[in-house]
Scaffold this motif. Structure first.
Motif, PDB file in Angstrom:
ATOM      1  N   THR A   1       4.066  -8.629 -43.602  1.00 42.42           N
ATOM      2  CA  THR A   1       2.968  -8.765 -42.652  1.00 42.42           C
ATOM      3  C   THR A   1       2.119  -9.930 -43.108  1.00 42.42           C
ATOM      4  N   HIS A   2       1.236 -10.402 -42.256  1.00 43.03           N
ATOM      5  CA  HIS A   2       0.224 -11.277 -42.827  1.00 43.03           C
ATOM      6  C   HIS A   2      -1.158 -10.684 -42.653  1.00 43.03           C
ATOM      7  N   ASP A   3      -1.183  -9.462 -42.251  1.00 45.27           N
ATOM      8  CA  ASP A   3      -2.449  -8.773 -42.057  1.00 45.27           C
ATOM      9  C   ASP A   3      -2.791  -7.988 -43.321  1.00 45.27           C
TER      10      ASP A   3
ATOM     11  N   ILE B   1      20.830 -14.179 -41.934  1.00 49.12           N
ATOM     12  CA  ILE B   1      20.377 -15.519 -41.582  1.00 49.12           C
ATOM     13  C   ILE B   1      21.459 -16.186 -40.747  1.00 49.12           C
ATOM     14  N   PRO B   2      21.081 -16.809 -39.650  1.00 52.25           N
ATOM     15  CA  PRO B   2      22.116 -17.481 -38.856  1.00 52.25           C
ATOM     16  C   PRO B   2      22.774 -18.578 -39.678  1.00 52.25           C
ATOM     17  N   MET B   3      24.090 -18.429 -39.854  1.00 57.51           N
ATOM     18  CA  MET B   3      24.806 -19.438 -40.645  1.00 57.51           C
ATOM     19  C   MET B   3      25.913 -20.019 -39.799  1.00 57.51           C
TER      20      MET B   3
ATOM     21  N   GLY C   1       1.583 -13.439 -46.482  1.00 55.32           N
ATOM     22  CA  GLY C   1       1.628 -14.894 -46.501  1.00 55.32           C
ATOM     23  C   GLY C   1       1.595 -15.350 -45.066  1.00 55.32           C
ATOM     24  N   GLU C   2       1.160 -16.574 -44.861  1.00 56.60           N
ATOM     25  CA  GLU C   2       0.989 -16.956 -43.475  1.00 56.60           C
ATOM     26  C   GLU C   2       2.323 -17.305 -42.824  1.00 56.60           C
ATOM     27  N   SER C   3       2.216 -17.530 -41.565  1.00 52.22           N
ATOM     28  CA  SER C   3       3.386 -17.816 -40.754  1.00 52.22           C
ATOM     29  C   SER C   3       4.188 -18.973 -41.355  1.00 52.22           C
ATOM     30  N   GLY C   4       5.478 -18.795 -41.432  1.00 56.63           N
ATOM     31  CA  GLY C   4       6.331 -19.867 -41.917  1.00 56.63           C
ATOM     32  C   GLY C   4       6.451 -19.942 -43.409  1.00 56.63           C
ATOM     33  N   SER C   5       5.865 -18.976 -44.111  1.00 60.61           N
ATOM     34  CA  SER C   5       5.915 -19.066 -45.566  1.00 60.61           C
ATOM     35  C   SER C   5       7.247 -18.581 -46.121  1.00 60.61           C
ATOM     36  N   GLY C   6       8.104 -18.041 -45.259  1.00 64.22           N
ATOM     37  CA  GLY C   6       9.436 -17.661 -45.720  1.00 64.22           C
ATOM     38  C   GLY C   6       9.630 -16.168 -45.918  1.00 64.22           C
ATOM     39  N   LYS C   7       8.730 -15.378 -45.384  1.00 62.07           N
ATOM     40  CA  LYS C   7       8.835 -13.927 -45.554  1.00 62.07           C
ATOM     41  C   LYS C   7      10.091 -13.397 -44.875  1.00 62.07           C
TER      42      LYS C   7
ATOM     43  N   ASP D   1       4.832 -29.012 -44.907  1.00 63.20           N
ATOM     44  CA  ASP D   1       6.083 -29.142 -44.185  1.00 63.20           C
ATOM     45  C   ASP D   1       7.225 -28.850 -45.163  1.00 63.20           C
ATOM     46  N   LEU D   2       8.019 -27.868 -44.844  1.00 60.55           N
ATOM     47  CA  LEU D   2       9.073 -27.488 -45.776  1.00 60.55           C
ATOM     48  C   LEU D   2      10.257 -28.442 -45.762  1.00 60.55           C
ATOM     49  N   LEU D   3      10.194 -29.408 -44.834  1.00 65.21           N
ATOM     50  CA  LEU D   3      11.239 -30.433 -44.834  1.00 65.21           C
ATOM     51  C   LEU D   3      11.099 -31.309 -46.076  1.00 65.21           C
TER      52      LEU D   3
ATOM     53  N   SER E   1      18.099 -22.427 -47.404  1.00 61.63           N
ATOM     54  CA  SER E   1      17.777 -23.664 -46.682  1.00 61.63           C
ATOM     55  C   SER E   1      18.394 -23.648 -45.293  1.00 61.63           C
ATOM     56  N   PHE E   2      17.796 -24.423 -44.432  1.00 60.00           N
ATOM     57  CA  PHE E   2      18.357 -24.624 -43.090  1.00 60.00           C
ATOM     58  C   PHE E   2      18.634 -26.094 -42.884  1.00 60.00           C
ATOM     59  N   ASP E   3      19.819 -26.355 -42.348  1.00 64.77           N
ATOM     60  CA  ASP E   3      20.116 -27.758 -42.048  1.00 64.77           C
ATOM     61  C   ASP E   3      19.749 -28.027 -40.607  1.00 64.77           C
ATOM     62  N   THR E   4      18.757 -28.845 -40.392  1.00 67.25           N
ATOM     63  CA  THR E   4      18.310 -29.133 -39.034  1.00 67.25           C
ATOM     64  C   THR E   4      18.471 -30.616 -38.751  1.00 67.25           C
ATOM     65  N   TYR E   5      18.182 -30.986 -37.513  1.00 68.38           N
ATOM     66  CA  TYR E   5      18.220 -32.402 -37.141  1.00 68.38           C
ATOM     67  C   TYR E   5      17.389 -33.242 -38.087  1.00 68.38           C
TER      68      TYR E   5
ATOM     69  N   GLU F   1      17.002 -31.065 -44.340  1.00 59.17           N
ATOM     70  CA  GLU F   1      17.104 -29.737 -44.928  1.00 59.17           C
ATOM     71  C   GLU F   1      15.728 -29.077 -44.993  1.00 59.17           C
ATOM     72  N   VAL F   2      15.595 -27.938 -44.326  1.00 54.93           N
ATOM     73  CA  VAL F   2      14.355 -27.185 -44.423  1.00 54.93           C
ATOM     74  C   VAL F   2      14.514 -26.184 -45.547  1.00 54.93           C
ATOM     75  N   LYS F   3      13.723 -26.379 -46.601  1.00 57.95           N
ATOM     76  CA  LYS F   3      13.841 -25.463 -47.741  1.00 57.95           C
ATOM     77  C   LYS F   3      12.895 -24.300 -47.515  1.00 57.95           C
ATOM     78  N   ALA F   4      13.384 -23.305 -46.832  1.00 61.66           N
ATOM     79  CA  ALA F   4      12.510 -22.222 -46.392  1.00 61.66           C
ATOM     80  C   ALA F   4      12.144 -21.290 -47.531  1.00 61.66           C
ATOM     81  N   VAL F   5      13.074 -21.038 -48.400  1.00 59.64           N
ATOM     82  CA  VAL F   5      12.785 -20.190 -49.564  1.00 59.64           C
ATOM     83  C   VAL F   5      13.181 -20.982 -50.793  1.00 59.64           C
TER      84      VAL F   5
END
Ligand code: ATP
Ligand code: ATP
Ligand code: MG
Ligand code: MG
Lengths: 312, 537, 308, 352, 376
Positions: free
Chosen positions: D213-215, D58-60, D41-47, D278-280, D13-17, D20-24
């Motif tokens: 990839t998503h291709d 991951i930036p922590m 998987g498409e962009s933003g799917s958490g690959k 939206d993963l939020l 997860s990412f804590d944003t403004y 919590e973005v639950k990315a995976v």
């Protein structure tokens, strides 16, 4: 399909000065026609001059040489403001990057209506709003979106807003400069379907620029292959795919990965070596098969004709 | 000369202990500071206090100022004045030598004085000090006659004869002034353009020799062993540093880096209780000049109102806070004494102005009526130093007690103020004057019609007459001359209200107790260090 | 590269000529003369003095003379120091100013960078907040206030370093410190921002993916890239040092050019004002040139682009 | 086959403004030695987040691994300290990033960038390392390596830069290579070259690869097995033939259907409508439900579990539940499946 | 896999098309709102903003909060220490104190008394060191000035050398300083933005010429330019403003130019051109709004430097004419009394530092808020 010429490009050249003595010949002598109602696909690797071609045609750049005839009129001669305005309504462009092509500080409504404002196409703000809503629906968005800002949209939605903007002035010719290459696979199809739908409904003519041959082949009637500022091959889409003649086209086709593991397992890739060409004379654009033109020297021409024969 | 709160040397000292014979002990090194670099060590070109100070310490003129501001023999042993008071013959001592070994001769004076008035030299003080004093000086300065025509002559190597334009009773004290110092012709001509620019290009014949001069940083003087009076000189060395900020100076003093510091008012509060605190009186006078060509100020009642409306005592106590005293007239106290009674000029004439706000307002209103004006905005030309700014703000406030008067303060650097003064581009101006010689004339002379530094538009036949008389007919009559000056001052200040006297400056300073024998002087060099010594450090 | 430098030098000359012209004519607008006792002289006598300074000629001729002399390195003679050449006067004073400037710059940039690095490494930690706070403070308090405090406390109260004057290395400590505070603050803040930005970039992730440790990442990969923007502020920093030095030199009684410049302004000594202006401009342009060259040293991309 | 990597119930997860973005959100997969797993998987799917989490890149903050195990040869990477990870990164696992323009340090010579890992992990001396760099550069097909290694990245073309990135990743013969969209920024022709190069090298070194990839074209080219990600979860996983010729998840259908094949006719492409969630605030139930034309009531309420299709093939969609109506994949997908049947003769054909 | 037994009824298709698919989940926020929200979450920046607002309010209303006029002098009340009821513990108790030392205790005591003019009734003495340990004796005298002068009302910030109320003057000074800063920034913004915008937008020869001019201007240190300008114009608010405007816009022009150069080839600008938009429209609708964020940030940075510059000019004697006060002139005036009457320096210095800190922090916050990378 009527064979009426809408756009004729004659010996178009666009050279950029990049330093005191260096010149980039981004487009170097292009000749081709686009017929009314067709989709003309333009492919080639990155940096070969596709975008430059498109932008020069629509007068974003002043051509170094050559002319662009639209309905028989030269677009690039000096023109009065009114004539230019008329031309601006006829020809529109859809851009590659859905993020960079929408002003982040403008509402969707204002983005779409900008052309209408410039050309005074709406009587009052109500009419303007209505037209915007109509356009939004045409591209598969809803009117609720009019009051939003671009960053609230996904890439595919943004690209549709860009299309709505271009449609707002009722153009008959649209240059689509890699309208899908920045989009996600799942979204690409949405946009391509939309473009096709619009063409069917409004009889639009497209110049469709891309480097992905499979998508271009799907959408285009005819395809031109560019290499380093020059057109090397031009043919009907099917024809080009089935009988690629120029070695560059062949290499390009062989490089496209297809979503078919079996095909991929058996695939052989050609590499293109520009030095393989006969350099004894300046190559010319010749019709090897009916409607199928290739850039080649006389010697190569004979060889190609031998290999690919005339018609089948 | 003209004075400014800031432009004067920071150099001043205590003369509490002046017995030159006291035994010296410890290292005979005096550490001082100055607020500015020495502009020049060329006596002909010198114009400011710093230059005169160090010229005076390194060079003896005919006479030099000694105890109580009285001239004492320098290179001249004695002199004779002719009957008509016009010819002065000086007998020079034969043991005076330059620091390069050359003897000091009458020709050195002839050369130096001619050089001072020679237009090619570009001297400012030469023509000013000598013009109207030494025969032909003005004509030479204006380029009408060659310098050789100047009324000076070397009768022989050790006899120097001066012809004056008119009898000058105070000429002896004038000869102590920097512009009248001798110069070694051969050396000066040798060095040419470079003369006096560096310590190597300097000669001295006085108690000290300048041995180092780092421009902008400071300089060093050492005892001149060849000095004719070397046995009375005890200091071995004087080190001077250039320090501009008072706060820095005080810090340096506190850490023992310098032996004396001048205090601004803020620091006086802090150090007043210190044993090392002292006040040096100066005969420099400050006043408000009023342009008589301005609106309102052309009216004498208005000017009197200005004189009366200012509370000078508070200003001195709070803003200056350095021992300065309110000025009662145009001549400072403790400067000139009655030739017979020895009474002080200031004491005789007393306070010619008083503070009386009510009266001032009345006079001002009368003046307004006479002038047919209801309100007026006048420009006040002030200095740009910190103290000056405060004082200007204060005076503005004081002046604006007069109804209908708006004062606009313009703060400009000293030089620019002089420039504007010359063009009379001011209404009020905070100005000052220090003596060029010890005689009331140095203060009173300038207010005559077209006087060199008048620039107020003041012109009074009566006043002109009195000054004229004092300087000619009465030149040889000290008592009557003195009394004429007293009269003149009254006319100037009381009746005609040309100026609004403000204060006579004093300098608050801290002085290390181990420094003795420094004499403060009313004119020329601020101090005489010849007899100074260090004791008990 | 040489061609580039030559081109820049030509610009430099043009700029200097323009600056000289500009200052010359600006000065002509100003009141004031070399006379220090104008109140005591007759018109004719004043004229004589003006002649000595060449101020009696018509302005175009004065300008011509000025420029001709300038080319020969002659800046005229000072108004306040009789007969002394402006060029000599300035040269005598340039040393201390340069020394202070360079010391402050070096200390400022190095310390500032370290502070910024610490901030970036311990991002959002205690060290970060402390050093950011210090940096903002350093940027927000006028240098002369700092100078006064340093002088009083370090110099007088604790007696660690000399209060003022210019007599040896230890005398440079306090003025350098006062002067360096601003550069430290600026460098620290810039370094922090840039470092954070750089640390988020792809090649840093690549480096980390290689297994390079944190310190290695910061110093080997981050620093150089973060320096590029930092270099941009060096120019303005140099100016701030100049500004600072004007007052710092006064406060610490340093016989430098800034102190003299202020004095010259206060007494309308135009030849010195002009000379100093030219010198400061010259130094400044050189600094900018050096900075531009430094870009190339630090960033190979720029090196190549300009090399052609 | 020997398991190299096993990821169990990974949550990032990412804590944003915004919150919590639950990315995976609970990813499970494993990887065998020498195998190539493609994650699509498409962009933003958490690959990217998934793979970065493997290397603790991951930036922590703002990111954090909320729960889960990452077993690499039995060791749990998720619990390792940064110090321990430094020994693994670059040596046992290395990574290739998407953008060759930005993933090389612009101010460092190319050779030095490759050498860094060698000196650190292989404890080579400088001359040794230099020799190895030349070898590596030649291996990835850069001629004149001796001189090239002294140049800076900007003096290389995009394709060459990507080769350098590959060389860096390969420097220490890692056991696992993660390639995060290594060819997205490249031209098709150069892309093909790089892909071939990577396959070659993998064959030579027998390393396992995770290829993001998503291709789908690229996937078909490189992968042995494929995991399809959607909204932070793996929704379908199987061998490459399972996924291409017998897809079970409607999202996979959508992906496949949206790519025109060169011989497809003029009919409309199959497009997935709408945009990813939206993963939020991930939706309740199946995250894909909103875009799924076959969505059922249950999709809106319950998350589907992984249904087994075959030993190698799993998919998380209620459509595989016994109660679900029989649904035919869209025409475009069907055609592909048929194409497959034509060539290899069975929809559940086994991989090699 | 766990065996699920969900209800059969749930396995019925539902129509999802169109209802959900194009829904936008985030709230509709303009770029500015978005930035503002981020700014609001930045504690530092908000504190900075609050401080600025408070300071601005004080600058506006502060002088009226007591009865003293700005220029009202009373020499008998000069250099009064600050006194605020209830803030005595902060040292604002209206007393002065000083330590005097002398050889003996008596001497020290008498000196201590003398320090405050022997007004014994209002002096409290305290022995710091009785002199028996070989060091000089030290006595601290604390002098209640207010009582001694029988002053009832309080001077919150004390008074200056002329007995003017420092509170009033500090806020008047803040007013002037803020005015100078804002005006300079505004001019700077106008000139800089226009110059940079035109130069970049028209490009080619225009750009070339304009850039050469800037290059030359860059060569002249701002400081020198400003001083020259101030020498020519008389010192005063106007000339300081003009001088700052002359020198300050270059940075802005360069930033705007760089930005516009980048933007003018952005596809949304090209799109507008293909629609036939005029230059003015492109500048107004597309370019300027997109540079605005940067412009604001840069302005936030140039404001403190303007304030600083004014203070600096005051310090070298080129500041405002007396009796006007800016924070710069107040600091300059107070600097001399730093050791003995620190309050004269303290308050203006604190205010100027607060302004600087506030602007700096706010600018930092704005930079973060406007940073597209921070956009979610
Ligand atoms: N304004 C310009 N100035 C100088 N060179 C340019 C300019 N625009 C394009 N070029 C150069 O012209 C060439 C062709 O560029 P163009 O953008 O037309 O390529 P493209 O085929 O559209 O590539 P892509 O697929 O990456 O969009 C490139 O080498 C590019 O660097
Ligand atoms: N540093 C971060 N802060 C906040 N959210 C993040 C961060 N990094 C990634 N995310 C979020 O995590 C989710 C997954 O991102 P990820 O980069 O893994 O996608 P991806 O599948 O790699 O997409 P792409 O194909 O575009 O690379 C996204 O919704 C993204 O917004
Ligand atoms: Mg393009
Ligand atoms: Mg990714």
């Amino acid at each position: 399909m009527s064979k009426e010429k809408l756009v004729e490009i004659k010996n178009l050249k666009q050279h950029f000065k990049t330093g005191r003595h260096s010149v980039v010949k981004a487009v170097d002598g292009l000749n081709f026609d686009i017929y009314k109602g067709e989709t003309f696909g333009l492919v080639g690797e990155s940096g070969c001059g596709k975008s430059t071609t498109g932008r020069t045609i629509i007068r974003l750049y002043d051509a170094t040489d050559g002319e662009v005839l639209y309905n028989g009129e030269n677009v690039h001669g000096k023109k009065s403001r009114d004539q230019l305005k008329k031309f601006n309504r006829e020809m529109q462009m859809i851009f590659q990057d859905p993020y960079a092509s929408l002003n982040p500080r403008m509402k969707v409504e204002d983005i779409i209506a900008e052309g209408m404002d410039i050309h005074g196409l709406s009587k009052d703000s109500n009419a303007r709003k209505e037209r915007v809503h109509e356009l939004l629906e045409t591209v598969g968005l809803n009117k609720e979106h009019a009051n939003r800002y671009p960053h609230e949209f996904s890439g595919g939605q943004r690209q549709r807003i860009g299309i709505a903007r271009a449609l707002a002035v009722d153009p008959s010719f649209i240059i689509a400069d890699e309208p899908i290459s920045a989009l996600d696979v799942s979204i690409q199809a949405q946009v391509v379907n939309l473009l096709k739908k619009l063409q069917n409904e409004n009889g639009l003519t497209y110049l469709f620029i891309a480097h992905d041959l499979s998508m271009v082949k799907y959408i285009s009637d005819r395809i031109g292959v560019m290499y380093f500022g020059k057109m090397v091959e031009l043919a009907d889409a099917e024809e080009l795919y089935k009988h690629p003649i120029h070695p560059y086209t062949q290499s390009l086709l062989s490089a496209i990965p297809l979503p078919d593991p079996d095909y991929e397992r058996s695939r052989e890739r050609f590499t293109y070596d520009p030095s393989q060409h006969d350099t004894s004379e300046e190559p010319e654009f010749r019709e090897v098969r009916p409607g199928h033109f290739v850039l080649c020297t006389t010697k190569e021409f004979e060889q190609y004709q031998r290999e690919h024969g005339t018609g089948r | 000369g003209g004075s400014d709160e800031s432009s004067d040397s920071a150099d001043s000292g205590d003369s509490s202990d002046t017995e030159g014979s006291s035994e010296a002990s410890g290292e005979q090194v005096l550490s001082l500071m100055d607020t500015a670099d020495i502009p020049t060590m060329d006596a002909s070109l010198a114009t400011d206090a710093v230059a005169f100070q160090w010229l005076g310490s390194t060079t003896d003129g005919l006479y030099r100022l000694g105890e109580n501001g009285q001239p004492e023999p320098g290179v001249a042993k004695e002199h004779e004045v002719s009957e008509d008071g016009l010819t002065w013959t000086f007998t020079l001592r034969e043991d005076a030598v330059w620091s390069n070994g050359d003897p000091v001769t009458a020709n050195d004076f002839v050369y130096a004085w001619q050089r001072a008035v020679n237009p090619d030299t570009g001297s400012e003080y030469g023509p000013y000090m000598m013009g109207g004093v030494i025969a032909n000086a003005t004509a030479v300065a204006d380029g009408e006659v060659p310098p050789e025509e100047l009324g000076v002559k070397a009768v022989d190597d050790y006899t120097f004869e001066v012809t004056l334009e008119k009898p000058i009773p105070y000429f002896e004290s004038m000869t102590t002034f920097g512009t009248f110092l001798p110069m070694n012709e051969k050396f000066v001509e040798d060095k040419g353009e470079q003369y006096a620019l560096e310590s190597e290009n300097l000669l001295s014949n006085g108690p000290f020799v300048m041995t180092e001069w780092s421009h902008g940083e400071g300089w060093k003087l050492e005892k001149n062993e060849d000095y004719w009076d070397a046995e009375n000189v005890q200091l071995e060395e004087i080190n001077v540093k250039v320090v501009k900020e008072t706060a820095t100076g005080v810090n340096l003093y506190d850490t023992g880096e310098v032996d004396r510091v001048n205090l601004t008012s803020e620091f006086v509060d802090q150090y007043r209780t210190s044993d090392e605190f002292s006040v040096k009186e100066e005969p420099t006078l400050f006043y408000l000049k009023m342009n008589q060509e301005s609106d309102m100020l052309s009216n004498v009642k208005a000017r009197q109102a200005v004189q009366m409306v200012i509370d000078r005592q508070s200003m001195i106590d709070v803003i200056l806070n350095n021992g300065s005293v309110p000025a009662g007239g145009d001549v400072p106290g403790n400067f000139a004494k009655h030739p017979e009674t020895e009474e002080d000029f200031r004491e005789i004439n007393g306070e010619l102005v008083e503070t009386n706000v009510e009266e001032a307002k009345k006079l001002w209103n009368e003046a307004k009526e006479e002038e047919g004006m209801d309100s007026v905005e006048l420009e006040y030309l002030g200095g740009d130093t910190e103290t000056a700014l405060e004082m200007d703000a204060y005076l503005k406030d004081q002046l604006e007690q007069l109804e209908g008067l708006t004062v606009k303060v313009t703060s400009v650097p000293f030089k620019e103020r002089i420039e504007r003064d010359k063009n009379m581009e001011y209404d009020f101006q905070n100005a000052g004057w220090g003596p060029d010689y010890i005689d009331p004339n140095t203060f009173l002379n300038m207010w005559v019609t077209d006087g060199g530094n008048n620039h107020t538009g003041y012109s009074s036949e009566a006043y002109d007459g009195m000054i004229e008389k004092a300087n000619n007919e009465l030149a040889q009559e000290p008592v009557e001359r003195f009394e004429t000056f007293l009269e003149a001052e009254k006319l100037l200040i009381q009746e005609d209200a040309v100026l609004a006297p403000l204060y006579q400056r004093a300098q608050a300073q801290l002085w290390k107790p181990y420094v003795k024998g420094v004499m403060a002087q009313p004119m020329g060099p601020d101090y005489t260090y010849k007899y100074a010594y260090i004791e008990g450090k | 590269m040489t061609r580039y430098i030559i081109q820049r030098l030509i610009y430099l000359v043009i700029t200097m000529i323009l600056i000289a012209t500009l200052t010359f004519f600006l000065m002509k607008f100003l009141p004031g003369t070399p006379l220090s006792a104008a109140d005591k002289l007759s018109e004719e006598q004043q004229q004589v003095v003006l002649e000595k300074y060449g101020l009696d000629d018509p302005v175009p001729i004065q300008y011509f003379n000025y420029m001709v002399n300038l080319v020969q390195g002659d800046l005229g003679i000072s108004f306040q120091f009789d007969n002394r050449e402006v060029s000599t006067i300035i040269m005598e004073r340039i040393g201390p100013s340069m020394q202070l400037g360079v010391q402050a710059m070096v200390i400022g940039v190095i310390l500032g960078m370290l502070l910024g690095l610490v901030s970036a490494i311990y991002h959002n930690g205690f060290m970060d907040y402390t050093s950011t706070f210090l940096a903002v403070l350093g940027q927000s308090i006028p240098s002369f206030v700092f100078a006064g405090l340093l002088q009083f406390y370090i110099g007088v109260k604790f007696g660690w370093f000399p209060v003022a004057l210019w007599e040896g290395w230890e005398y440079t400590v306090l003025p350098t410190a006062s002067l360096a505070i601003f550069p430290i603050a600026i460098a620290a803040r810039f370094m922090r921002t840039e470092m954070l930005e750089v640390m988020g970039s792809d090649y840093i992730v690549t480096a980390r993916a290689k297994g390079v440790n944190k310190v290695g990442v910061v110093f080997k990969h981050g620093l150089r890239n973060a320096l590029i923007p930092l270099i941009t502020v060096l120019g303005p920093l140099a100016i701030s040092l100049m500004t600072g030095s004007l007052v710092i030199e006064n406060i610490f009684a340093v016989p430098g050019i800034g102190e003299q410049f202020v004095k010259a302004i206060n007494v309308n000594d135009y030849p010195i004002i002009m000379g100093t202006t030219l010198l400061l401009s010259f130094m400044f342009i050189i600094i900018i040139l050096v900075i531009d060259l430094l870009y190339g040293v630090i960033d190979p991309r720029i090196r190549l682009a300009e090399g052609e | 086959m020997e398991k190299l990597l096993e990821v169990k119930d990974l949550h990032v997860s990412f804590d944003t403004y915004g919150g919590e973005v639950k990315a995976v959100r609970g990813v499970n997969f494993d990887l065998n030695k020498g195998e190539t797993l493609a994650i699509v998987g498409e962009s933003g799917s958490g690959k990217s987040v998934t793979t970065k989490a493997l290397m603790q890149l991951i930036p922590m903050p703002p990111g954090r691994i909320k729960q889960g195990e990452i077993l690499f040869e039995g060791r749990d990477l998720a619990k390792m300290s940064d110090k321990q990870m430094q020994k693994i990164r670059g040596k046992e696992i290395s990574m290739i990033f998407q953008d060759p323009m930005t993933s090389l340090n612009p101010t460092m010579k190319v050779g030095n960038q490759i050498m860094e890992g060698l000196i650190k992990h292989q404890k080579m001396s400088k001359p040794q390392a230099r020799k190895r760099v030349v070898e590596l550069l030649e291996l990835v097909g850069i001629a004149d390596a001796e001189n090239r290694m002294k140049q800076y990245p900007h003096q290389f073309s995009g394709g060459m830069r990507q080769r350098v990135v590959v060389a860096i990743a390969l420097a220490c013969n890692p056991k696992l290579l993660i390639a995060d969209e290594p060819t997205t920024a490249l031209d098709v022709t150069i892309q093909a070259q790089i892909l071939e190069l990577m396959k070659d090298i993998q064959k030579k070194t027998d390393s396992a690869t995770i290829f993001i990839t998503h291709d789908l074209g690229v996937v078909a080219n490189v992968a042995d097995r494929v995991a399809v990600m959607y909204a932070g979860k793996i929704v379908e996983v199987g061998t490459v033939d399972d996924i291409f010729y017998n897809p079970k998840h409607p999202y996979t259908w959508g992906l496949l259907g949206s790519m025109p094949s060169l011989d497809s006719e003029d009919e409309e492409l199959y497009a997935i409508p709408g945009s990813p969630p939206d993963l939020l605030n991930p939706p309740k139930g199946d995250a894909f439900a909103a875009r799924n034309e076959y969505a059922m009531k249950i999709d809106l309420e319950q998350e589907p579990p992984m249904f087994k299709v075959s030993d190698t093939h799993y998919a998380a969609t209620w459509l595989l539940h016994e109660n679900a109506p029989d649904i035919d994949p869209p025409a475009a997908v069907k055609k592909r499946m048929e194409g497959m049947a034509k060539t290899s003769g069975g929809s559940e054909g086994e991989q090699r | 896999m766990e065996n699920h037994k969900p209800n059969k009824d749930l396995f019925v298709p539902v129509d999802t098309t169109d209802t959900e698919s194009e829904k936008i989940t985030r709230p509709s926020l303009s770029f500015w709102q978005d930035s503002f929200i981020r700014l609001r979450k930045n504690v530092g920046a908000m504190i900075g903003l609050a401080v600025l607002v408070i300071l601005a309010l004080l600058a506006i209303f502060g002088p009226y909060l007591n009865d003293y006029g700005v220029y009202e002098q009373d020499l008998s009340r000069s250099k009064m220490p600050p006194k605020v009821e209830g803030l005595g513990w902060l040292g604002m108790d209206g007393t002065l104190s000083d330590v005097q030392s002398a050889a003996t205790l008596e001497q020290a005591e008498s000196k201590a008394l003398m320090r405050f003019n022997n007004q014994e009734d209002f002096i409290e003495t305290e022995v710091v060191n009785d002199g028996t340990n070989g060091e000089p004796a030290q006595v601290r005298a604390t002098y209640d000035v207010y009582a001694a002068k029988d002053i009832q009302e309080n001077y919150w910030f004390g008074t200056d050398g002329l007995g003017r109320d420092q509170w009033t003057r500090t806020w008047m000074g803040t007013r002037v300083s803020l005015y100078i800063a804002f005006l300079a920034a505004a001019i700077d913004m106008l000139i800089g933005v226009a110059y940079g915008g035109i130069s970049a937008y028209y490009g080619g020869r225009v750009d070339n010429v304009m850039q050469r001019i800037i290059e030359i201007l860059v060569g002249i240190p701002n400081l020198v330019l400003v001083i020259l300008m101030i020498l020519i114009l008389e010192p005063g608010i106007l000339s300081i403003t003009i001088a700052l405007a002359i020198a300050g816009w270059i940075a802005m022009a360069r930033i705007v130019r760089g930005q516009v150069l980048k933007l003018k080839n952005q596809e949304f600008v090209l799109a507008s051109r293909t629609l036939g938009a005029k230059d003015s429209r492109i500048l107004q609708r597309h370019l300027i709004p997109n540079v605005l964020g940067l412009i604001i940030i840069n302005t936030m940075f140039s404001i403190p430097s303007a304030i600083f510059f004014e203070a600096f000019l005051s310090f070298i004697g080129l500041g405002l004419p007396t009796p006007m006060a800016s924070l710069g002139t107040l600091i300059n005036a107070g600097f001399q009394s730093l050791q003995i009457y620190p309050h004269i320096l303290l308050f203006p210095a604190v205010v100027i530092s607060l302004i600087m800190i506030a602007f700096n922090v706010l600018a930092d916050g704005l930079r973060d808020a406007f940073d597209p990378k921070m956009r979610e």
